[in-house]
Structures are given as structure tokens and as C-alpha cells.
Design a protein around this motif. Structure first.
Motif, PDB file in Angstrom:
ATOM      1  N   ASN A   1      -4.492  -3.165  89.271  1.00 16.85           N
ATOM      2  CA  ASN A   1      -4.810  -2.584  90.675  1.00 16.85           C
ATOM      3  C   ASN A   1      -5.469  -1.847  91.333  1.00 16.85           C
ATOM      4  OD1 ASN A   1      -4.364  -5.946  91.462  1.00 16.85           O
ATOM      5  ND2 ASN A   1      -1.976  -4.678  92.205  1.00 16.85           N
ATOM      6  N   GLN A   2      -5.637  -1.579  89.795  1.00 18.66           N
ATOM      7  CA  GLN A   2      -6.345   0.474  89.993  1.00 18.66           C
ATOM      8  C   GLN A   2      -7.654   0.374  90.309  1.00 18.66           C
ATOM      9  OE1 GLN A   2      -4.584   3.322  87.195  1.00 18.66           O
ATOM     10  NE2 GLN A   2      -5.849   4.523  88.165  1.00 18.66           N
ATOM     11  N   GLN A   3      -8.087   0.688  90.881  1.00 20.13           N
ATOM     12  CA  GLN A   3     -10.482   0.690  91.084  1.00 20.13           C
ATOM     13  C   GLN A   3      -9.770   1.865  89.621  1.00 20.13           C
ATOM     14  OE1 GLN A   3     -11.189   1.393  94.475  1.00 20.13           O
ATOM     15  NE2 GLN A   3     -11.307  -1.621  95.341  1.00 20.13           N
ATOM     16  N   THR A   4     -11.578   2.206  89.448  1.00 24.34           N
ATOM     17  CA  THR A   4     -12.036   3.400  88.344  1.00 24.34           C
ATOM     18  C   THR A   4     -12.882   3.509  88.962  1.00 24.34           C
ATOM     19  OG1 THR A   4     -13.610   1.167  87.260  1.00 24.34           O
ATOM     20  CG2 THR A   4     -11.154   2.036  86.395  1.00 24.34           C
ATOM     21  N   ARG A   5     -13.376   5.045  89.079  1.00 21.49           N
ATOM     22  CA  ARG A   5     -14.058   5.677  89.916  1.00 21.49           C
ATOM     23  C   ARG A   5     -15.143   5.119  89.189  1.00 21.49           C
ATOM     24  NH1 ARG A   5     -11.539  10.375  89.290  1.00 21.49           N
ATOM     25  NH2 ARG A   5     -13.171  11.460  87.756  1.00 21.49           N
ATOM     26  N   PRO A   6     -16.341   5.459  89.661  1.00 20.81           N
ATOM     27  CA  PRO A   6     -17.733   6.194  89.694  1.00 20.81           C
ATOM     28  C   PRO A   6     -17.791   7.167  88.586  1.00 20.81           C
ATOM     29  CG  PRO A   6     -17.862   5.167  92.113  1.00 20.81           C
ATOM     30  CD  PRO A   6     -16.465   6.218  91.342  1.00 20.81           C
ATOM     31  N   GLY A   7     -18.489   6.666  88.061  1.00 19.87           N
ATOM     32  CA  GLY A   7     -19.287   7.524  87.155  1.00 19.87           C
ATOM     33  C   GLY A   7     -20.087   8.360  87.289  1.00 19.87           C
ATOM     34  N   ILE A   8     -20.566   8.959  86.388  1.00 21.33           N
ATOM     35  CA  ILE A   8     -22.247   9.871  86.677  1.00 21.33           C
ATOM     36  C   ILE A   8     -22.975   8.788  86.422  1.00 21.33           C
ATOM     37  CG2 ILE A   8     -24.003  11.536  85.702  1.00 21.33           C
ATOM     38  CD1 ILE A   8     -21.548  12.884  84.689  1.00 21.33           C
ATOM     39  N   GLY A   9     -24.155   9.454  87.546  1.00 19.34           N
ATOM     40  CA  GLY A   9     -25.581   7.794  88.539  1.00 19.34           C
ATOM     41  C   GLY A   9     -24.834   7.160  88.642  1.00 19.34           C
ATOM     42  N   ASP A  10     -23.871   6.618  88.886  1.00 25.99           N
ATOM     43  CA  ASP A  10     -23.557   5.431  89.228  1.00 25.99           C
ATOM     44  C   ASP A  10     -23.227   5.781  91.292  1.00 25.99           C
ATOM     45  OD1 ASP A  10     -22.938   3.717  87.513  1.00 25.99           O
ATOM     46  OD2 ASP A  10     -20.908   4.176  87.668  1.00 25.99           O
ATOM     47  N   LEU A  11     -23.364   5.274  91.920  1.00 24.22           N
ATOM     48  CA  LEU A  11     -23.395   5.074  93.118  1.00 24.22           C
ATOM     49  C   LEU A  11     -21.741   5.097  93.663  1.00 24.22           C
ATOM     50  CD1 LEU A  11     -25.676   2.824  95.555  1.00 24.22           C
ATOM     51  CD2 LEU A  11     -25.625   4.865  95.352  1.00 24.22           C
ATOM     52  N   ALA A  12     -21.291   5.563  95.052  1.00 21.92           N
ATOM     53  CA  ALA A  12     -19.815   6.235  95.153  1.00 21.92           C
ATOM     54  C   ALA A  12     -19.759   6.556  96.417  1.00 21.92           C
ATOM     55  CB  ALA A  12     -19.277   7.527  94.335  1.00 21.92           C
ATOM     56  N   LYS A  13     -18.468   6.054  96.751  1.00 21.03           N
ATOM     57  CA  LYS A  13     -18.718   6.286  98.877  1.00 21.03           C
ATOM     58  C   LYS A  13     -17.195   7.741  98.547  1.00 21.03           C
ATOM     59  CE  LYS A  13     -17.279   4.438 103.065  1.00 21.03           C
ATOM     60  NZ  LYS A  13     -16.347   3.293 103.530  1.00 21.03           N
ATOM     61  N   ASP A  14     -17.847   8.440  99.113  1.00 25.78           N
ATOM     62  CA  ASP A  14     -16.659   9.702 100.122  1.00 25.78           C
ATOM     63  C   ASP A  14     -16.023   9.193 100.769  1.00 25.78           C
ATOM     64  OD1 ASP A  14     -15.065  11.958 100.757  1.00 25.78           O
ATOM     65  OD2 ASP A  14     -17.057  12.906 100.864  1.00 25.78           O
ATOM     66  N   THR A  15     -14.823   8.857 100.982  1.00 22.07           N
ATOM     67  CA  THR A  15     -14.320   8.193 101.875  1.00 22.07           C
ATOM     68  C   THR A  15     -13.308   9.376 103.032  1.00 22.07           C
ATOM     69  OG1 THR A  15     -12.027   8.230 100.756  1.00 22.07           O
ATOM     70  CG2 THR A  15     -12.923   5.714 100.326  1.00 22.07           C
ATOM     71  N   SER A  16     -13.619   9.975 102.485  1.00 25.64           N
ATOM     72  CA  SER A  16     -13.556  11.317 103.987  1.00 25.64           C
ATOM     73  C   SER A  16     -14.114  12.076 104.422  1.00 25.64           C
ATOM     74  CB  SER A  16     -12.750  12.763 103.184  1.00 25.64           C
ATOM     75  OG  SER A  16     -13.423  13.925 101.957  1.00 25.64           O
ATOM     76  N   ARG A  17     -15.417  11.408 104.119  1.00 26.61           N
ATOM     77  CA  ARG A  17     -16.605  11.484 105.246  1.00 26.61           C
ATOM     78  C   ARG A  17     -17.278  10.428 105.616  1.00 26.61           C
ATOM     79  NH1 ARG A  17     -19.394  17.053 102.932  1.00 26.61           N
ATOM     80  NH2 ARG A  17     -17.754  18.458 102.465  1.00 26.61           N
ATOM     81  N   GLY A  18     -16.875   9.681 104.652  1.00 26.32           N
ATOM     82  CA  GLY A  18     -17.947   8.342 105.036  1.00 26.32           C
ATOM     83  C   GLY A  18     -18.649   8.029 104.428  1.00 26.32           C
ATOM     84  N   ARG A  19     -19.515   8.554 103.376  1.00 27.64           N
ATOM     85  CA  ARG A  19     -20.322   8.933 103.336  1.00 27.64           C
ATOM     86  C   ARG A  19     -20.752   8.175 101.422  1.00 27.64           C
ATOM     87  NH1 ARG A  19     -22.849  14.907 103.356  1.00 27.64           N
ATOM     88  NH2 ARG A  19     -25.051  13.849 102.625  1.00 27.64           N
ATOM     89  N   ILE A  20     -22.698   7.833 101.658  1.00 30.13           N
ATOM     90  CA  ILE A  20     -22.675   7.193  99.877  1.00 30.13           C
ATOM     91  C   ILE A  20     -23.213   7.834  99.506  1.00 30.13           C
ATOM     92  CG2 ILE A  20     -23.501   4.996  99.140  1.00 30.13           C
ATOM     93  CD1 ILE A  20     -22.215   3.403 100.842  1.00 30.13           C
ATOM     94  N   GLY A  21     -22.818   8.195  98.307  1.00 32.66           N
ATOM     95  CA  GLY A  21     -24.589   8.762  97.516  1.00 32.66           C
ATOM     96  C   GLY A  21     -24.135   8.487  95.738  1.00 32.66           C
TER      97      GLY A  21
END
Length: 76
Positions: A4-24
Motif C-alpha cells: 500500500n506504500q506509494q513510491t515518491r516521484p523521481g527526477i523529471g516526474d510530476l509531483a505534488k507537495d501536499t504541504s503547499r498544495g502545489r504541483i511541479g
């Protein structure tokens, strides 16, 4: 057994910073922090690894559309 553990996005992948609610885009990791740059370009910010998750399909589409709309308003 499924994990059930999600993997964190790697370099070059889109990611969401849940503390800021921003995607980059993940640019790298330094000093235990993940560097993320807005997908339309701009200044990177640091995020704690525990707050970096893959965006949902809806969040990704919304972020890409916002960038595209901003570019079209600017004549690009």
C-alpha cells in the motif's frame, strides 16, 4: 502480497507537495529535501520527502491546462 506504500516521484516526474498544495517537476534532492520546480518554469522550492506524492490524474491535467492557458494569454 500487495504493497500500500506509494513510491515518491523521481527526477523529471510530476509531483505534488501536499504541504503547499502545489504541483511541479522534481528537479533533485539536496540535504534531505526534494527540489520541485513549477511545471511552467520558475523558482524551485524545497519540500519534505514525506510531503511529496504523485499528483492524481485530475490534478496533473488541471496543472497542465493552467500553464497552457497562461501561455495562450501571453501570446505564446
Amino acid at each position: 502480497m500487495a504493497s500500500n506504500q506509494q513510491t515518491r516521484p523521481g527526477i523529471g516526474d510530476l509531483a505534488k507537495d501536499t504541504s503547499r498544495g502545489r504541483i511541479g517537476v522534481v528537479m533533485g534532492e539536496v540535504g534531505g529535501r526534494v527540489q520541485i520546480r513549477p511545471i511552467g518554469g520558475g523558482r524551485e522550492w524545497d519540500a519534505l520527502p514525506r510531503n511529496v506524492k504523485p499528483p492524481s490524474a485530475r490534478e496533473e491535467l488541471s496543472a497542465r491546462l493552467a500553464i497552457r492557458n497562461g501561455n495562450s494569454r501571453g501570446g505564446l
